[in-house]
Write a protein that holds these residues in place. Structure first.
Motif, PDB file in Angstrom:
ATOM      1  N   GLY A  89       0.846  -1.193   0.000  1.00 36.76           N
ATOM      2  CA  GLY A  89       0.000   0.000   0.000  1.00 36.76           C
ATOM      3  C   GLY A  89       0.873   1.232   0.000  1.00 36.76           C
ATOM      4  N   PRO A  90       0.352   2.384  -0.445  1.00 32.72           N
ATOM      5  CA  PRO A  90       1.138   3.611  -0.392  1.00 32.72           C
ATOM      6  C   PRO A  90       1.557   3.931   1.048  1.00 32.72           C
ATOM      7  N   ILE A  91       2.790   4.385   1.221  1.00 35.83           N
ATOM      8  CA  ILE A  91       3.293   4.776   2.532  1.00 35.83           C
ATOM      9  C   ILE A  91       3.783   6.215   2.423  1.00 35.83           C
ATOM     10  N   LEU A  92       3.139   7.103   3.154  1.00 35.31           N
ATOM     11  CA  LEU A  92       3.499   8.521   3.162  1.00 35.31           C
ATOM     12  C   LEU A  92       4.278   8.791   4.433  1.00 35.31           C
ATOM     13  N   THR A  93       5.577   8.937   4.312  1.00 38.75           N
ATOM     14  CA  THR A  93       6.432   8.990   5.506  1.00 38.75           C
ATOM     15  C   THR A  93       6.398  10.336   6.199  1.00 38.75           C
ATOM     16  N   MET A  94       6.199  11.413   5.472  1.00 42.05           N
ATOM     17  CA  MET A  94       6.195  12.782   6.000  1.00 42.05           C
ATOM     18  C   MET A  94       7.552  13.230   6.527  1.00 42.05           C
ATOM     19  N   ASP A  95       8.629  12.499   6.234  1.00 47.18           N
ATOM     20  CA  ASP A  95       9.932  12.986   6.653  1.00 47.18           C
ATOM     21  C   ASP A  95      10.431  14.033   5.657  1.00 47.18           C
ATOM     22  N   ALA A  96      11.627  14.545   5.891  1.00 47.52           N
ATOM     23  CA  ALA A  96      12.109  15.675   5.093  1.00 47.52           C
ATOM     24  C   ALA A  96      12.213  15.341   3.609  1.00 47.52           C
ATOM     25  N   ALA A  97      12.696  14.153   3.294  1.00 46.56           N
ATOM     26  CA  ALA A  97      12.847  13.755   1.891  1.00 46.56           C
ATOM     27  C   ALA A  97      11.542  13.287   1.282  1.00 46.56           C
ATOM     28  N   ASN A  98      10.577  12.908   2.140  1.00 44.88           N
ATOM     29  CA  ASN A  98       9.256  12.460   1.735  1.00 44.88           C
ATOM     30  C   ASN A  98       9.302  11.321   0.715  1.00 44.88           C
ATOM     31  N   PRO A  99      10.050  10.248   1.012  1.00 47.52           N
ATOM     32  CA  PRO A  99      10.073   9.103   0.101  1.00 47.52           C
ATOM     33  C   PRO A  99       8.765   8.328   0.169  1.00 47.52           C
ATOM     34  N   THR A 100       8.569   7.422  -0.767  1.00 53.09           N
ATOM     35  CA  THR A 100       7.397   6.541  -0.757  1.00 53.09           C
ATOM     36  C   THR A 100       7.893   5.100  -0.760  1.00 53.09           C
ATOM     37  N   PRO A 101       8.315   4.591   0.399  1.00 59.70           N
ATOM     38  CA  PRO A 101       8.884   3.252   0.477  1.00 59.70           C
ATOM     39  C   PRO A 101       7.831   2.170   0.273  1.00 59.70           C
ATOM     40  N   GLU A 102       8.322   0.946   0.075  1.00 60.49           N
ATOM     41  CA  GLU A 102       7.421  -0.193  -0.132  1.00 60.49           C
ATOM     42  C   GLU A 102       6.932  -0.789   1.167  1.00 60.49           C
ATOM     43  N   ALA A 103       7.703  -0.655   2.234  1.00 62.32           N
ATOM     44  CA  ALA A 103       7.342  -1.369   3.456  1.00 62.32           C
ATOM     45  C   ALA A 103       7.916  -0.670   4.678  1.00 62.32           C
ATOM     46  N   VAL A 104       7.332  -1.002   5.844  1.00 56.53           N
ATOM     47  CA  VAL A 104       7.787  -0.509   7.142  1.00 56.53           C
ATOM     48  C   VAL A 104       7.864  -1.692   8.092  1.00 56.53           C
ATOM     49  N   LEU A 105       8.960  -1.781   8.822  1.00 55.45           N
ATOM     50  CA  LEU A 105       9.144  -2.843   9.817  1.00 55.45           C
ATOM     51  C   LEU A 105       9.221  -2.206  11.194  1.00 55.45           C
TER      52      LEU A 105
END
Length: 541
Positions: free
Chosen positions: A9-25
């Motif tokens: 699913g889309p992941i909106l990290t909201m960090d400075a670089a604002n990447p869109t990673p595939e997963a979070v652990l």
């Protein structure tokens, strides 16, 4: 320690670089890694729980940058809701009186009956109820009806007596008692925090048992909307003592920042009468709170130019809640003590009082990263935003006003030109002033998605577009309630974005709100995760 992998699913990290990673652990209550799904699967331990987002969007949990938790719970459980459309169903004074009568009938004689969220600008009669009208409800109960803004109210005869107010009581600075212009008799109206006293505090009539019942109710409401961190932004000593009653090792299933009233310092935290704080990690003492003015709905917000349609010829620009010299002394005192300051400033003249006070304090005692904050700032001018940028002052805007009161700003309070600029988020971005957005619950309910809709689309209740030039992006509206909200109170190291080492506080949304900003209001929270644990889930996502 339980590990969890979120993917698909889309992941909106909201960090400075604002990447869109595939997963979070995650591991336990913190984020362990963010990145490609294959990389995270290679490092996740055996037995890791897997959460298939099934196309839903993962974002950091919402943060409420300004509000009065747990006041919404107190309203739901103990008070009479007198809100008018569009937020409630009380259209006129007779309907309000009927609701109060129902409450009085089930309340022992002598006990208080309190009505809340009454809005004179939305009610058919266009005014607050009178003492005589409230006496018609009951003369055996003190009855107090507080305005939706929290800045004035109406009392019956018994409530005025309990409050120690008579026709001979002088008006305090920044407040007044309504009087008949011909006879001098009290009308029941009490305006301004200084005049309302404890009757204006959100903990009025709240004992310890009611406090925790309201806390639990408010917590469950906020979690259902993806909010895991909030504020009590006007914490009296009594309110702080309620919070302090929680043992240091007990998890209330919610995290809060508490803003003590500035005038309580330094006695609150220094000396023999300092508050005995148990050190519970879930409740944090934060900025100290000050006021310069009141509310637009009551025309007590302090403006540099008169209201569009003034209701009080004696105060066409509203009124300050503080003496300018005394306000400077309070700001300097708190600044010199090392505290961050949040100051309620609705009107531009009210904001200028605070800006000038901060400038004076900084000239004597420079602090590079104070993050002193204007709360509301709805009438800030461009020259003030430029001054704030130079001084390092931040702001938390109230764009929900666009929906709930925008039409009245346009027609009555501010007039077309100034109304187009209320909560000028886009101007703040242009001048480099970092900002947040809030609902000020219980003035308007804590609904982060609707709040983002208000800031992005700026539509009034009638559908008028109010301030095209002040619209912001959906990403900015989300950041203003996640990482920017964390930053504004020095919490950016632990929450507000999806980065390794931060708390595993997430909201799962049924759609990506960045894909169709015009329809952002259609976005729904389907799951709320706090410290790695699901604390709310929609029954049928």
């Amino acid at each position: 320690m339980t590990s969890t992998l979120y993917f698909n699913g889309p992941i909106l990290t909201m960090d400075a670089a604002n990447p869109t990673p595939e997963a979070v652990l995650t591991a336990g209550g913190t984020i362990r890694a963010v990145g490609p799904e294959a990389d995270l699967r290679a490092k996740m331990p055996a037995g890791t729980d897997e959460v298939d987002l099934q196309g839903h969007t993962l974002i950091p949990a919402f943060i409420d940058p300004h509000g009065h938790f747990p006041d919404p719970g107190f309203i739901r459980l103990f008070r009479v809701n007198l809100a008018s459309p569009p937020s409630g169903g009380c259209p006129d004074i007779p309907a309000a009186l009927d609701r109060l009568r129902v409450k009085a009938a089930e309340t022992p004689a002598g006990d208080w009956v309190m009505g809340v969220l009454f809005d004179n600008t939305a009610i058919a009669e266009g005014r607050m109820p009178t003492r005589a009208e409230l006496d018609s409800v009951s003369t055996d109960h003190p009855i107090w009806v507080i305005h939706a803004s929290g800045h004035n109210g109406s009392a019956n005869s018994m409530a005025l007596q309990r409050h120690g107010v008579s026709r001979d009581t002088p008006d305090p600075l920044g407040g007044r008692f309504g009087r008949n212009p011909e006879t001098g008799a009290l009308t029941g109206l009490i305006e301004g925090l200084s005049a309302m006293g404890e009757m204006g505090d959100t903990d009025f009539l709240i004992g310890r048992e009611r406090f925790w019942a309201g806390f639990n109710s408010c917590r469950d409401e906020y979690l259902a909307h993806g909010v895991t961190y909030a504020q009590n932004a006007w914490a009296t000593r009594k309110m702080l003592e309620h919070f302090a009653s929680l043992p240091a090792d007990q998890d209330p299933r919610y995290d809060l920042m508490l803003l003590p009233i500035g005038e309580l310092e330094p006695a609150l935290t220094e000396g023999p009468d300092a508050l005995d704080w148990p050190g519970n990690p879930h409740f944090t003492l934060g900025p100290r709170k000050l006021f310069t003015d009141g509310a637009f709905q009551l025309q007590t917000a302090y403006l540099s130019a008169p209201y569009h349609r003034p209701v009080d010829p004696a105060h066409p620009c509203g009124m300050p809640y503080a003496d300018a010299a005394e306000h400077r002394r309070e700001v300097k005192k708190l600044h010199d003590l090392g505290h961050q300051i949040h100051c309620h400033c609705n009107g531009d003249a009210g904001a200028q009082m605070f800006i000038d006070a901060v400038a004076a304090a900084l000239e004597v005692n420079p602090r590079a990263d104070h993050r002193h904050t204007i709360i509301h700032g709805q009438a800030l001018r461009d020259d003030q935003l430029q001054q704030m940028a130079r001084l390092g002052i931040t702001v938390s805007f109230f764009p929900a006003h666009v929906h709930f009161w925008g039409d009245r700003h346009y027609d009555t309070f501010l007039g077309p030109e100034r109304a187009e600029r209320i909560s000028p988020c886009a101007s703040a971005e242009r001048y480099g002033v970092r900002y947040t957005i809030h609902n000020d619950a219980s003035v308007t309910p804590t609904r982060p998605i609707h709040l983002a809709h208000c800031a992005v689309n700026r539509l009034t209740a009638s559908g008028r577009r109010l301030g095209e030039a002040q619209r912001i992006s959906a990403l900015s509206a989300l950041r203003a309630q996640t990482i920017d909200a964390a930053w504004q109170v020095f919490q950016e190291g632990t929450r507000g974005s999806i980065e390794p080492g931060k708390l595993a506080d997430f909201a799962v949304l049924n759609r990506n709100p960045l894909e169709d900003p015009d329809s952002i209001e259609a976005t729904k929270v389907t799951r709320t995760i706090r410290r790695g644990q699901v604390v709310w889930a929609q029954e049928h996502p």
